[in-house]
Design a protein around this motif. Structure first.
Motif, PDB file in Angstrom:
ATOM      1  N   TYR A   6       0.825  -1.205   0.000  1.00 27.69           N
ATOM      2  CA  TYR A   6       0.000   0.000   0.000  1.00 27.69           C
ATOM      3  C   TYR A   6       0.866   1.264   0.000  1.00 27.69           C
ATOM      4  O   TYR A   6       0.528   2.248  -0.662  1.00 27.69           O
ATOM      5  N   ASP A   7       1.986   1.235   0.698  1.00 31.19           N
ATOM      6  CA  ASP A   7       2.889   2.406   0.693  1.00 31.19           C
ATOM      7  C   ASP A   7       3.443   2.664  -0.706  1.00 31.19           C
ATOM      8  O   ASP A   7       3.512   3.813  -1.158  1.00 31.19           O
ATOM      9  N   TYR A   9       2.013   1.736  -3.470  1.00 31.52           N
ATOM     10  CA  TYR A   9       0.838   2.158  -4.231  1.00 31.52           C
ATOM     11  C   TYR A   9       0.599   3.662  -4.066  1.00 31.52           C
ATOM     12  O   TYR A   9       0.400   4.383  -5.048  1.00 31.52           O
ATOM     13  N   ASN A  10       0.634   4.133  -2.833  1.00 32.23           N
ATOM     14  CA  ASN A  10       0.456   5.571  -2.584  1.00 32.23           C
ATOM     15  C   ASN A  10       1.544   6.403  -3.225  1.00 32.23           C
ATOM     16  O   ASN A  10       1.281   7.459  -3.788  1.00 32.23           O
ATOM     17  N   SER A  11       2.792   5.929  -3.137  1.00 28.40           N
ATOM     18  CA  SER A  11       3.905   6.696  -3.716  1.00 28.40           C
ATOM     19  C   SER A  11       3.834   6.741  -5.240  1.00 28.40           C
ATOM     20  O   SER A  11       4.427   7.619  -5.862  1.00 28.40           O
ATOM     21  N   GLY A  14      -1.483   6.255  -6.299  1.00 31.81           N
ATOM     22  CA  GLY A  14      -2.726   5.503  -6.145  1.00 31.81           C
ATOM     23  C   GLY A  14      -3.825   6.334  -5.520  1.00 31.81           C
ATOM     24  O   GLY A  14      -3.559   7.200  -4.679  1.00 31.81           O
ATOM     25  N   CYS A  16      -7.004   4.820  -4.405  1.00 33.29           N
ATOM     26  CA  CYS A  16      -7.903   4.037  -3.554  1.00 33.29           C
ATOM     27  C   CYS A  16      -7.466   4.119  -2.091  1.00 33.29           C
ATOM     28  O   CYS A  16      -6.279   4.231  -1.803  1.00 33.29           O
ATOM     29  N   ASP A  17      -8.440   4.023  -1.201  1.00 35.10           N
ATOM     30  CA  ASP A  17      -8.096   3.961   0.213  1.00 35.10           C
ATOM     31  C   ASP A  17      -7.606   2.556   0.554  1.00 35.10           C
ATOM     32  O   ASP A  17      -7.648   1.642  -0.286  1.00 35.10           O
ATOM     33  N   LEU A  18      -7.143   2.372   1.766  1.00 30.32           N
ATOM     34  CA  LEU A  18      -6.562   1.090   2.177  1.00 30.32           C
ATOM     35  C   LEU A  18      -7.561  -0.060   2.049  1.00 30.32           C
ATOM     36  O   LEU A  18      -7.200  -1.155   1.617  1.00 30.32           O
ATOM     37  N   ARG A  55      -1.106  -1.322  -9.701  1.00 30.79           N
ATOM     38  CA  ARG A  55      -1.791  -0.084  -9.302  1.00 30.79           C
ATOM     39  C   ARG A  55      -3.030   0.146 -10.158  1.00 30.79           C
ATOM     40  O   ARG A  55      -4.126   0.361  -9.644  1.00 30.79           O
ATOM     41  N   GLU A  59      -7.204  -0.162  -9.123  1.00 32.80           N
ATOM     42  CA  GLU A  59      -8.154   0.930  -9.318  1.00 32.80           C
ATOM     43  C   GLU A  59      -9.276   0.536 -10.272  1.00 32.80           C
ATOM     44  O   GLU A  59     -10.434   0.876 -10.055  1.00 32.80           O
TER      45      GLU A  59
END
Length: 125
Positions: A6-7, A9-11, A14, A16-18, A55, A59
């Protein structure tokens, strides 16, 4: 095997929420494993393009697997009390075609650590 945290993905931007990520990451990686015959699993490092595909699949799955209909536009007006929504629906064939196109776009030129194309379907020598 999970190819994206998830980290990561965010970087990678991304959206979507967790919860949505956790709900769809296993399926996204399973789709990739099926297309690549698990070739990524044995690699020293997961290619960036495979992570980017994860990713986008997360989504895409989050958007289309929760409902058959996706709101494509929404409008409101306050004075005359008007509200409308337009929906987009996709058939299973269209969904699979979209996923197949994403896989080809991201992984067509990628090879595993032995130089075998990730999407190779022929007999191994």
């Amino acid at each position: 095997m999970i190819y994206l945290t998830y980290d990561e993905y965010n970087s990678m931007g991304g959206i979507c929420d967790l919860t949505a990520f956790n709900r769809n990451i296993d399926r996204a990686c399973g789709i990739i494993d099926n297309a690549t015959h698990n070739r990524i699993e044995g690699m020293t490092d997961v290619p960036h393009r495979a992570k980017a595909l994860c990713r986008d699949l997360v989504e895409y799955l989050a958007r289309y697997s929760t409902s058959d209909m996706v709101v494509s536009s929404r409008s409101q007006s306050a004075g005359g009390v008007s509200e409308s929504e337009s929906y987009v629906t996709k058939t299973d064939t269209e969904l699979q075609a979209d996923i197949d196109n994403m896989i080809a776009d991201y992984l067509m030129a990628e090879t595993d650590d032995n130089g075998t194309p990730l999407l190779y379907r022929g007999a191994m020598s």
